[in-house]
Motif scaffolding. Structure first.
Motif, PDB file in Angstrom:
ATOM      1  N   ARG A 182      -8.618 -20.696 -45.425  1.00  0.00           N
ATOM      2  CA  ARG A 182      -9.281 -21.449 -44.240  1.00  0.00           C
ATOM      3  C   ARG A 182      -8.562 -22.817 -44.010  1.00  0.00           C
ATOM      4  NH1 ARG A 182     -15.192 -23.912 -45.089  1.00  0.00           N
ATOM      5  NH2 ARG A 182     -14.420 -24.773 -47.146  1.00  0.00           N
ATOM      6  N   GLN A 183      -7.848 -23.400 -45.355  1.00  0.00           N
ATOM      7  CA  GLN A 183      -7.298 -24.607 -44.662  1.00  0.00           C
ATOM      8  C   GLN A 183      -5.787 -24.121 -43.857  1.00  0.00           C
ATOM      9  OE1 GLN A 183      -6.021 -26.526 -48.428  1.00  0.00           O
ATOM     10  NE2 GLN A 183      -7.981 -26.001 -49.461  1.00  0.00           N
ATOM     11  N   ALA A 184      -5.387 -22.945 -44.468  1.00  0.00           N
ATOM     12  CA  ALA A 184      -3.978 -22.607 -43.497  1.00  0.00           C
ATOM     13  C   ALA A 184      -4.429 -22.362 -42.041  1.00  0.00           C
ATOM     14  CB  ALA A 184      -3.496 -21.322 -44.155  1.00  0.00           C
ATOM     15  N   MET A 185      -5.688 -21.714 -41.629  1.00  0.00           N
ATOM     16  CA  MET A 185      -5.926 -21.283 -40.254  1.00  0.00           C
ATOM     17  C   MET A 185      -6.000 -22.739 -39.727  1.00  0.00           C
ATOM     18  SD  MET A 185      -8.969 -18.629 -40.667  1.00  0.00           S
ATOM     19  CE  MET A 185      -9.086 -17.635 -42.035  1.00  0.00           C
ATOM     20  N   GLN A 186      -6.913 -23.768 -40.448  1.00  0.00           N
ATOM     21  CA  GLN A 186      -6.956 -25.062 -39.849  1.00  0.00           C
ATOM     22  C   GLN A 186      -5.710 -25.788 -39.370  1.00  0.00           C
ATOM     23  OE1 GLN A 186      -9.725 -25.025 -38.136  1.00  0.00           O
ATOM     24  NE2 GLN A 186     -10.609 -26.894 -38.963  1.00  0.00           N
ATOM     25  N   LEU A 187      -4.675 -25.443 -40.373  1.00  0.00           N
ATOM     26  CA  LEU A 187      -3.411 -26.413 -40.251  1.00  0.00           C
ATOM     27  C   LEU A 187      -2.442 -25.577 -39.506  1.00  0.00           C
ATOM     28  CD1 LEU A 187      -2.728 -27.334 -43.887  1.00  0.00           C
ATOM     29  CD2 LEU A 187      -3.535 -28.692 -41.807  1.00  0.00           C
ATOM     30  N   GLY A 188      -2.979 -24.431 -38.863  1.00  0.00           N
ATOM     31  CA  GLY A 188      -2.040 -23.623 -37.665  1.00  0.00           C
ATOM     32  C   GLY A 188      -0.987 -22.696 -38.438  1.00  0.00           C
ATOM     33  N   TYR A 189      -1.253 -22.094 -39.504  1.00  0.00           N
ATOM     34  CA  TYR A 189      -0.218 -21.242 -40.205  1.00  0.00           C
ATOM     35  C   TYR A 189      -0.698 -20.119 -40.582  1.00  0.00           C
ATOM     36  CZ  TYR A 189       2.355 -25.294 -41.964  1.00  0.00           C
ATOM     37  OH  TYR A 189       3.185 -26.657 -41.842  1.00  0.00           O
ATOM     38  N   ILE A 190      -1.705 -19.479 -40.206  1.00  0.00           N
ATOM     39  CA  ILE A 190      -2.383 -18.043 -40.403  1.00  0.00           C
ATOM     40  C   ILE A 190      -2.995 -17.920 -39.055  1.00  0.00           C
ATOM     41  CG2 ILE A 190      -1.849 -17.404 -42.723  1.00  0.00           C
ATOM     42  CD1 ILE A 190      -4.661 -17.653 -43.124  1.00  0.00           C
ATOM     43  N   PRO A 191      -3.196 -16.628 -38.461  1.00  0.00           N
ATOM     44  CA  PRO A 191      -4.193 -16.384 -37.307  1.00  0.00           C
ATOM     45  C   PRO A 191      -5.580 -16.597 -37.772  1.00  0.00           C
ATOM     46  CG  PRO A 191      -2.786 -14.396 -37.829  1.00  0.00           C
ATOM     47  CD  PRO A 191      -2.493 -15.632 -38.992  1.00  0.00           C
TER      48      PRO A 191
END
Length: 639
Positions: A329-338
């Motif tokens: 979820r953190q990676a999604m919000q930071l734009g690193y995973i779809p």
């Protein structure tokens, strides 16, 4: 740049509202959730140290040397680094490598090479964390069920099938959430730690000589006796500290103080007693090195201990799985995973989420891992390299944060980071030599994950740049449009755009095909912040740009699940525009990506990004926009 302690931003000794209760309740919750991984490491650490791979003889000095190395690894890496020092590097109360990366990037200019390098480090560390997330459920469950081979040798051939059934049931039950099951995690792990401590004490009384291992001289003598190649034993010793990252990652759920109390006064003593007890058993009976944990248990208690160990393994696996959800979820919000579908499994606890895509990916990978390696001894050769890599990256980021944000403390924190780095590099070297024996698996998984994350990030940058180059400036367009305005219709139209200065494609298509303009038009941009939660003053920014037209920016922190309609309802409080959910239509464009040679990324990465983009959850669903209020229009973009 002004230097400010992260503790001035948020009190790390308090939870972030994820878990309710007094200090005692938070300590119990931390024991149940945070320490599952490191708490089950006695199942396999000492057994791994004396396998044929390392060629050690279970004599007096060697046993005490290995025990001393394990004890001081716990003290330096877990107690000093994670529990005492790094928990002060909180990102407004949140921990973990993604939160630490975001905190470190905030100290640097956004477009600098240093910020780029920090991003690379953080993403690679997160990629290695996913490798750890695959191995932990497999090795803990296998190690626990292998106790059947000691208690009832005839059942040895059932170990793998039973482990697979347990793991499949564990992953299949994730959709229901862990709120109810989680209530028993604390008591189960308390019983586990008390049991392993009692077993340790009973065995220590048979060979009190093992207490000498607390003296670091025995660890140094081990290297003197075994020469330079003695460093390779650290490939087994590192298993004792797996789970250190989890202590930091779960800080936002429980706070630093409950985790520290649980570690200092309960978990650490229980672990040390059990390790010393296993060492005492090996001193008195060298043949017990085949499985010293279960051999240390009285024969009458072995079956109950297998059941308890399996329950503890499930708790440890659950902690890693939910940690993977949180990192995703953190990676999604930071734009690193779809963007992926996120389901909330609790109406009371914000941290209780379920990410189906991550869950099934982990389940398939774990099953493949169990079927490939088939026993914990072989699997242990694959364990450690990803953990060591993540720990080392944490140390590098901690050093940067201390240098930039802690002017008073950096004089002693940075030298400690050097100590931590030396220890962790030794761990990496020791595990690196096991590359062809299985360490290749988590590295391969980490590299694949890293490639996916970087491809998505870079692809999004290229997509935005391409749309900007072809776009029309919004302010100029609106001025021209109002000279000869189209028919105005009642209601509010919300046009979603990633670039607040460019005309959204959805608006152009709407004007071209429907030839109307709504009474109120909102050009909406959603931004993700490098802080866990957006403060009230950060959430909304409303700017009037013309006759019934507004630019609105909605901001969310990287630990939040974005809810755009709910955020827009607060516009009325600002006195600018009242957005009635039942009178609002959302317009969004969904791009089709076309790969091109000699532009941006290599063609294979362009095609990979196109595949990821095609299978990503629509932004509208991710932002909780009702499907019955949505109009999607397509567009082709070549990158």
């Amino acid at each position: 740049m002004a230097t400010v302690s992260t503790n001035e931003l948020h009190d790390p000794n308090a939870g972030h509202g994820h878990v309710k209760g007094g200090l005692a309740g938070l300590v119990m919750g931390a024991v149940g959730v945070v320490f599952g991984d490191i708490g089950t490491s006695p199942l396999y650490t000492m057994k791994e140290a004396f396998i044929e791979h390392y060629g050690l003889v279970a004599n007096h000095d060697t046993v005490l040397g290995v025990l001393s190395l394990a004890f001081w690894s716990l003290m330096i890496v877990v107690t000093l680094k994670y529990v005492t020092v790094i928990m002060n590097a909180d990102n407004e109360g949140e921990g973990g490598i993604m939160a630490l990366m975001a905190l470190a990037q905030r100290t640097l200019p956004k477009t600098s090479r240093s910020a780029y390098a920090v991003g690379i480090l953080g993403i690679f560390g997160a990629s290695l964390f996913f490798g750890d997330g695959v191995i932990t459920p497999a090795i803990t469950t296998l190690s626990a069920v292998e106790g059947l081979g000691v208690a009832a040798p005839a059942l040895q051939h059932w170990v793998v099938p039973i482990a697979l059934v347990i793991l499949v049931c564990l992953f299949a039950s994730q959709r229901y959430g862990t709120a109810k099951v989680g209530k028993v995690f604390g008591p189960v792990m308390v019983l586990w730690f008390v049991s392993i401590a009692v077993i340790g004490v009973v065995n220590i009384t048979k060979a009190p000589e093992t207490l000498k291992a607390l003296n670091p001289v025995w660890g140094m003598n081990f290297f003197i006796d075994h020469g330079w190649h003695g460093i390779f034993i650290l490939g087994a010793v590192v298993l004792a500290v797996t789970g250190g990252e989890a202590l930091y990652a779960d800080m936002g759920h429980f706070g630093a103080r409950p985790i520290r109390y649980a570690w200092y006064f309960f978990v650490l003593p229980c672990l040390v007693l059990n390790y010393l007890g296993q060492g005492a058993l090996i001193l008195s009976n060298p043949l017990s090195v085949s499985n010293p944990f279960f051999e240390a248990v009285p024969a009458w208690a072995r079956i109950p201990m297998v059941v308890l160990a399996t329950a503890a393994a499930v708790v440890a696996s659950q902690a890693v799985i939910t940690g993977a959800y949180s990192v995703a979820r953190q990676a999604m919000q930071l734009g690193y995973i779809p963007r992926m579908q996120i389901r909330h499994t609790s109406s009371d606890t914000i941290g209780q989420i379920y990410v189906p895509g991550i869950n099934w990916f982990l389940m398939i990978a774990v099953i493949v891992l169990v079927l490939t390696f088939r026993d914990s001894t072989r699997l242990a050769t694959a364990y450690g390299i990803s953990v060591s890599g993540t720990m080392f990256i944490d140390t590098l980021l901690l050093g940067l944060v201390a240098y930039r944000l802690w002017p008073r403390q950096r004089m002693w924190v940075i030298p400690l980071c050097v100590l931590f780095g030396v220890v962790e590099i030794a761990f990496i070297i020791a595990n690196g030599v096991k590359f062809f024996d299985g360490a290749w698996f988590p590295l391969l998984l980490g590299l694949v994950t890293f490639t996916l994350l970087r491809t998505w990030r870079r692809g999004r940058e290229l997509l935005r740049a391409e749309m900007q180059s072809e776009g029309i400036q919004l302010d100029t367009f609106l001025d021209g449009l109002m000279l000869s305005p189209p028919i105005r219709v009642p209601g509010t139209a919300v046009f979603m755009t990633a670039d607040k200065g460019v005309v959204p494609h959805a608006l152009l298509h709407n004007l071209k095909h429907n030839k109307v303009l709504h009474e109120r038009n909102v050009f909406l941009t959603v931004e993700s912040l490098t802080v866990p939660y957006a403060h009230t003053g950060q959430r909304l920014k409303v700017v009037r740009v013309g006759d019934g037209c507004y630019k609105i920016i909605v901001r969310f922190g990287f630990m939040e699940t974005p809810d755009v309609p709910q955020a827009l309802m607060r516009c009325a409080d600002m006195g600018e525009i009242c957005i009635d959910p039942m009178d609002t239509t959302y317009f969004a464009s969904r791009e089709t990506i076309l790969a091109s040679a000699n532009r941006g990324m290599p063609v294979w990465r362009d095609k990979l990004f196109a595949l990821m983009h095609r299978n990503a959850a629509p932004a509208t669903g991710f932002f909780r926009i009702p499907s019955n209020r949505l109009v999607e229009l397509g567009a082709q973009v070549r990158i």
